[in-house]
Design an enzyme around this catalytic site. Structure first.
Site, PDB file in Angstrom:
ATOM      1  N   THR A   1       0.847  -1.194   0.000  1.00  0.00           N
ATOM      2  CA  THR A   1       0.000   0.000   0.000  1.00  0.00           C
ATOM      3  C   THR A   1       0.878   1.238   0.000  1.00  0.00           C
ATOM      4  O   THR A   1       1.311   1.708   1.037  1.00  0.00           O
ATOM      5  CB  THR A   1      -0.916  -0.002   1.230  1.00  0.00           C
ATOM      6  OG1 THR A   1      -0.108  -0.169   2.403  1.00  0.00           O
ATOM      7  CG2 THR A   1      -1.895  -1.152   1.150  1.00  0.00           C
ATOM      8  N   CYS A   2       1.119   1.784  -1.176  1.00  0.00           N
ATOM      9  CA  CYS A   2       2.193   2.753  -1.395  1.00  0.00           C
ATOM     10  C   CYS A   2       1.643   4.137  -1.745  1.00  0.00           C
ATOM     11  O   CYS A   2       0.442   4.350  -1.806  1.00  0.00           O
ATOM     12  CB  CYS A   2       3.087   2.269  -2.534  1.00  0.00           C
ATOM     13  SG  CYS A   2       3.520   0.512  -2.407  1.00  0.00           S
ATOM     14  N   THR A   3       2.556   5.067  -1.986  1.00  0.00           N
ATOM     15  CA  THR A   3       2.218   6.392  -2.504  1.00  0.00           C
ATOM     16  C   THR A   3       3.209   6.741  -3.601  1.00  0.00           C
ATOM     17  O   THR A   3       4.422   6.623  -3.403  1.00  0.00           O
ATOM     18  CB  THR A   3       2.276   7.455  -1.397  1.00  0.00           C
ATOM     19  OG1 THR A   3       1.482   7.044  -0.281  1.00  0.00           O
ATOM     20  CG2 THR A   3       1.750   8.798  -1.916  1.00  0.00           C
TER      21      THR A   3
END
Length: 458
Positions: free
Chosen positions: A5-7
């Protein structure tokens, strides 16, 4: 199956202070450790026959791969998960950002859970075989249409001229947008592309995507194709988990435009108030809503998920420079561990090997590994963050100052060396040593602070 779950953050060459293209992502995981390595994959090391460990997917790969860098998992039992890198043609790639979907598209084009491809595979299947960012988009598209995917992902690619962002749609469809040269993108864990012009020369997509939309009455707007509305989500989870991250970065770089952190239709393409620096990118990718009521360090009931958190695995800022010789154009700024306490290092990618503190990461704790060292720092600093924040800021600036000084010197000297890749590898080693030694100094200061402020004293 692992979900990171990245940005993601992207910037075109006219949006940055030195004309570089930027492809950046902080890779996150669950609340478990997932040690990361920094490696260079030479052509002879690249597999010719590839087998996924998540599905039954197999493929014979081309016989002429390029050299490339990557940050795979130290434990490869679940797959490579190369995550990001720059190849010898100075093409950057990050893969992947977990995004959202909805039942309308998945009921028409379901995921291929049997023998599809996903985050485990993309970097290994694409980066060694492309010489431009657009070629990377096209290769991913061909793989998706032929083999399908088992998850929803976003990924990005850069070269000296262009930055492209691609999102998977359903099991076999996809769409990609070339980021305008003077713009940036901040992409959290949702489907991010909004307006999409099927006839423009700055978009690419699966051949039947428009037909799929029209034939199945998927478009809620009569005069536009907004892919986030058509294929993405608009949930309560988005208002707390995803949208606020985009809101905060847009607020930092473009000013307060009256938007709210929970807005579902925050813009995809954004324009900065001034040229963007690497230091600013590190700051926003280390952000936790500072200066607002949503900072968990000042508000224990803060409702929103921030970019920086304990689950950060590694941050990469892939910089393709335009104002230097192509042999030193690719720079992989890299930091392992939680972003509030780490420092990015500008590693050259035209190299033969990677530094020991970064490449030999153990699967269990070892203070010699920068991944484990940074997690040790976080375990102490997080408990006293507001008091020790000045120490961390000084540390981060020291690492950037010293490593950039080494880069400036190497930029001036590299053409005088017989073996440029060997020379740049040695410079990377010096940078890694700076990062490690300064991290150890910070750890010592934190241990001293924690000891002097222990509760059990008399």
């Amino acid at each position: 199956m692992k979900y990171h779950t990245c940005t993601t953050f992207l910037a075109g060459k006219k949006a940055t202070i030195d004309g570089s293209t930027i492809v950046c992502r902080v890779e996150d995981y669950s609340n478990n450790f997932d040690p990361q390595r920094f490696v260079v994959v030479k052509p002879e090391m690249q597999p010719r026959h590839y087998e996924s460990k998540t599905t039954k997917f197999t493929i014979d790969l081309p016989t002429n791969p390029l050299r490339y860098t990557a940050t795979p998992d130290a434990d490869s039992s679940a797959g490579i998960f190369g995550a990001n890198g720059i190849n010898s043609a100075n093409v950057s790639m990050t893969a992947t950002e977990t995004i959202t979907s909805n039942p309308r598209i998945l009921s028409l084009d379901p995921y291929n859970n049997e023998d599809g491809i996903g985050e485990e595979d993309f970097l290994t299947l694409v980066l060694p075989y492309v010489r431009t960012a657009k070629q990377a988009v096209e290769r991913v598209g061909q793989l998706l249409e032929k083999y399908g995917t088992y998850e929803a992902n976003g990924m990005a690619f850069g070269d000296q001229e262009e930055v492209w962002y691609l999102e998977t749609i359903g099991g076999h469809h996809w769409a990609a947008v070339r980021i305008p040269d003077d713009a940036y993108v901040i992409a959290p864990n949702r489907l991010n592309i909004t307006h999409f012009d099927f006839l423009a020369n700055n978009t690419l997509c699966s051949t039947d995507l428009k037909e799929l939309i029209d034939r199945n009455h998927l478009n809620p707007e009569p005069n536009d194709y907004n892919l986030r509305l058509i294929f993405g989500s608009s949930t309560v989870r988005d208002t707390r988990y995803n949208n606020p991250r985009a809101w905060y970065v847009q607020r930092c770089l473009s000013g307060d435009r009256g938007n709210q952190p929970t807005d579902q239709m925050l813009p995809f393409i954004n324009y900065p108030q001034r040229k963007i620096t690497i230091q600013e990118i590190k700051e926003i990718m280390s952000s936790h809503y500072q200066g607002t009521n949503y900072d968990p360090y000042t508000n224990e009931d803060a409702p929103f998920r921030s970019i920086a958190l304990n689950r950060n695995l590694e941050l990469h800022i892939l910089q393709i420079r335009n104002n230097v010789n192509p042999q030193i154009s690719g720079v992989q700024w890299l930091a392992f561990g939680p972003n509030t306490i780490n420092a990015v290092v500008p590693f050259y990618t035209n190299i033969q090997e990677t530094p020991q503190h970064y490449c030999d990461t153990k699967t269990t704790f070892d203070i010699q590994d920068i991944y484990w060292l940074n997690h040790t720092i976080m375990a102490i600093a997080d408990q006293h963050y507001q008091k020790v924040e000045p120490m961390i800021e000084d540390f981060s600036e020291q690492v950037m100052t010293q490593t950039l000084a080494l880069q400036h010197q190497a930029d001036r000297e590299f053409l005088t060396k017989d073996d440029i890749a060997e020379f740049l590898s040695k410079v990377n080693g010096q940078m890694a040593e700076v990062s490690y030694q300064e991290s150890m100094k910070l750890l010592g200061k934190l241990v001293n602070y924690g000891f002097m402020n222990a509760r059990l004293k008399y």
